[in-house]
Design an enzyme around this catalytic site. Structure first.
Site, short mmCIF file in Angstrom:
data_model
loop_
_atom_site.label_atom_id
_atom_site.label_comp_id
_atom_site.label_asym_id
_atom_site.label_seq_id
_atom_site.Cartn_x
_atom_site.Cartn_y
_atom_site.Cartn_z
N GLY A 1 0.83 -1.19 0.00
CA GLY A 1 0.00 0.00 0.00
C GLY A 1 0.87 1.25 0.00
O GLY A 1 2.03 1.23 -0.43
N SER A 2 0.33 2.32 0.52
CA SER A 2 1.02 3.60 0.49
C SER A 2 2.16 3.64 1.51
O SER A 2 2.14 2.94 2.52
CB SER A 2 0.04 4.74 0.78
OG SER A 2 -0.35 4.72 2.13
N THR A 3 3.13 4.52 1.24
CA THR A 3 4.24 4.70 2.16
C THR A 3 3.76 5.26 3.49
O THR A 3 4.26 4.89 4.56
CB THR A 3 5.30 5.61 1.53
OG1 THR A 3 5.86 4.94 0.40
CG2 THR A 3 6.41 5.93 2.52
N GLU B 1 5.71 -3.47 0.58
CA GLU B 1 5.86 -2.91 -0.75
C GLU B 1 5.00 -1.66 -0.80
O GLU B 1 3.78 -1.73 -0.73
CB GLU B 1 5.45 -3.89 -1.86
CG GLU B 1 5.73 -3.31 -3.24
CD GLU B 1 5.53 -4.29 -4.37
OE1 GLU B 1 5.32 -3.85 -5.52
OE2 GLU B 1 5.57 -5.51 -4.12
N VAL C 1 0.89 4.77 5.09
CA VAL C 1 0.33 3.71 5.92
C VAL C 1 1.42 2.72 6.31
O VAL C 1 1.43 2.19 7.42
CB VAL C 1 -0.83 3.00 5.19
CG1 VAL C 1 -1.37 1.84 6.03
CG2 VAL C 1 -1.95 3.99 4.89
N GLY C 2 2.37 2.50 5.40
CA GLY C 2 3.48 1.60 5.72
C GLY C 2 4.27 2.05 6.92
O GLY C 2 4.74 1.24 7.72
N GLU D 1 3.50 10.54 -5.48
CA GLU D 1 2.86 9.40 -6.15
C GLU D 1 1.39 9.75 -6.39
O GLU D 1 0.59 9.79 -5.46
CB GLU D 1 2.97 8.13 -5.30
CG GLU D 1 2.40 6.91 -6.02
CD GLU D 1 2.47 5.64 -5.18
OE1 GLU D 1 2.79 4.58 -5.74
OE2 GLU D 1 2.19 5.72 -3.97
#
Length: 499
Positions: free
Chosen positions: A241-243, A263, A245-246, A395
């Site tokens: 998912g998104s950075t 990822e 949320v990561g 992004e």
């Protein structure tokens, strides 16, 4: 029966799904019902169940029991492979059902969904082979009285959080490798695109996967995802998912030092040198930023083009983009479908507006079929972009391309690396030295030369920098979900420490 050349019709009634825990369906009962409307048509297509913290805890407990009783981890690689091979065949048996649901929930073209389902079956077959190849090592160099062993053991219970852009394909790039290692799983698909993951759970049970090994709890990320991220009995978490949320997942993992595979985002460059085959490069660049309506983490959203060919290349882009078919995803002729949600559609449109306001030159916009009224965006190309503009740094996750010129190989590499991300890169050149300089210089987890967004499960996938940690697919994708254990075995009498 509908053939692959006929336009499909919308369903008369939505499909309703419960949760899938311990090898069986769990009815919605008093839980929240989540309704999913086709982003291309505005028609209700699926209803799924909003799982609760209690549901997650139950699923994790079931997965822990299945792992501890070794109903899966204790099997040979051959027996695990047999299940994965049967699952591949069952995917093919239900391929059209899966593809139609994928298109209805995501808005992607039906031909793309069909291709992804078939490719996913192949990934399960590859993972079946990997299950039999997983091995350790031995050390016979420790003297006659000691023998050393290194073994790989499944890490335990894995939480698997998958995104909405490739719900079945990304699941297939993770799940069969996790299963090949001997782990058990609790999965949470995106609440926008849950149907095919739930059907996969049913398929695996039919293929002979023991009860409790693969469980699916659908629902909001703020509930199900948060519980999985913090859960003390989850040994490892795979998140795509998104950075942003990561980073939250990374912080949550500290509670029990979960191992992570992440990822995350990307702002991936296409680097086109003057000696490239320009027609092929143009086609690849358009595919790279328009595939899946630009909602592709490894798609190329920045075009770095050698200045001497910039004008010619832009002319070719404009001409070819005009022939791209954007429209109804149920039509097999469509190449680009809808945007997944109102929120994502608004985000993309906002970035297009920002690009103009910040001084980029709107080079061209593709056309959307006038017969469709869903969440569509015209593929958009900006020129005269600088590395400081939002459309060059952020992004966007939509069909928007930013063109930045360069004059030397080193300048191209510098511009390519001017980002917090490092997920993928694509290089177009017939000069081997240019290609290898760029391959070595660009910091990205995957690099393509004279092709893009291609390849199978044999090679690993993952990112540098803030694009993530860990690797999926290939034999690396099985090893990722194992722990390494070193064992020393002594022979003969022990030399006393205390005489």
């Amino acid at each position: 029966m509908t053939t692959n050349t006929q336009k499909l019709s919308l369903p008369e009634n939505p499909r309703h799904f419960g949760l899938y825990i311990n090898g069986r369906w769990v009815e919605t009962a008093g839980r929240k019902v989540m309704e999913r409307y086709s982003p291309a048509h505005g028609v209700l297509v699926t209803k799924t169940t909003g799982g609760t913290e209690k549901d997650v805890n139950e699923a994790v407990a079931v997965a822990r029991k299945a792992f501890d009783n070794r109903s899966w981890a204790g099997l040979s690689g051959q027996l695990r492979a047999d299940v994965l091979l049967k699952a591949a065949n069952l995917i093919r048996d239900r391929a059209e059902e899966l593809a139609v649901l994928e298109t209805l929930e995501t808005g992607k073209p039906i031909t793309q969904s069909r291709g992804e389902i078939q490719a996913s079956a192949g990934i399960y077959e590859y993972a079946a082979g990997a299950a039999r190849m997983l091995h350790g090592d031995s050390f016979n160099n420790l003297g006659d009285n000691v023998f050393g062993l290194v073994t790989r053991e499944p890490i335990g219970v894995v939480g698997l959080i998958t995104p909405w852009n490739f719900p079945f394909f990304i699941l297939s790039e993770r799940l069969p490798f996790i299963l090949a290692s001997g782990c058990t799983v609790v999965a949470k698909p995106s609440d926008l695109t849950s149907a095919t993951t739930l059907i996969m759970a049913e398929i695996l049970t039919q293929a002979g996967l023991p009860d409790g090994v693969f469980n699916v709890v659908t629902g909001a990320g703020s509930v199900v995802g948060e519980v999985l991220s913090h859960h003390p009995d989850i040994d490892m978490l795979s998140f795509t998912g998104s950075t942003a949320v990561g980073k939250r997942v990374l912080a949550a993992s500290a509670g029990n030092f979960k191992k992570l595979s992440l990822e995350l985002g990307g702002k991936n460059p296409h680097v086109v040198f003057a000696d490239a085959r320009l027609e092929e490069a143009v086609d690849g660049v358009i595919f790279g930023f328009c595939f899946n309506a630009g909602q592709c983490c490894v798609g190329g959203s920045r075009l770095l083009v050698e200045k001497s060919i910039q004008a010619e290349f832009e002319h070719l882009l404009i001409e070819k983009l005009g022939r791209l078919r954007v429209g109804d995803p149920l039509d097999p002729e469509t190449q680009v479908g809808a945007i997944v949600s109102d929120k994502q559609h608004e985000t993309i449109c906002d970035y297009i507006e920002r690009g103009t306001k910040q001084g980029a030159r709107l080079l061209t916009q593709g056309t959307v079929s006038t017969t469709v009224k869903g969440l569509f965006v015209q593929p958009t190309i900006f020129s005269d972009v600088t590395s400081e503009m939002d459309i060059a740094t952020d992004e966007i996750f939509g069909p928007v391309l930013s063109i930045l010129p360069f004059e030397t190989v080193n300048e191209a590499i510098t511009i390519a690396n001017t980002t917090i991300y490092g997920l993928s890169a694509t290089i177009w050149t017939q000069n081997l030295s240019h290609a290898m300089d760029a391959v070595r210089g660009i910091r990205a987890g995957r690099v393509w030369v004279n092709t893009t967004i291609s390849g199978g499960p044999e090679l690993p996938a993952g990112g540098f920098k803030q694009s993530g940690i860990g690797r999926e697919t290939g034999i690396y994708g099985v090893e990722e979900y194992t722990e390494i254990k070193a064992t020393h075995i002594a022979f003969g009498p022990r030399t006393p420490w205390v005489s």
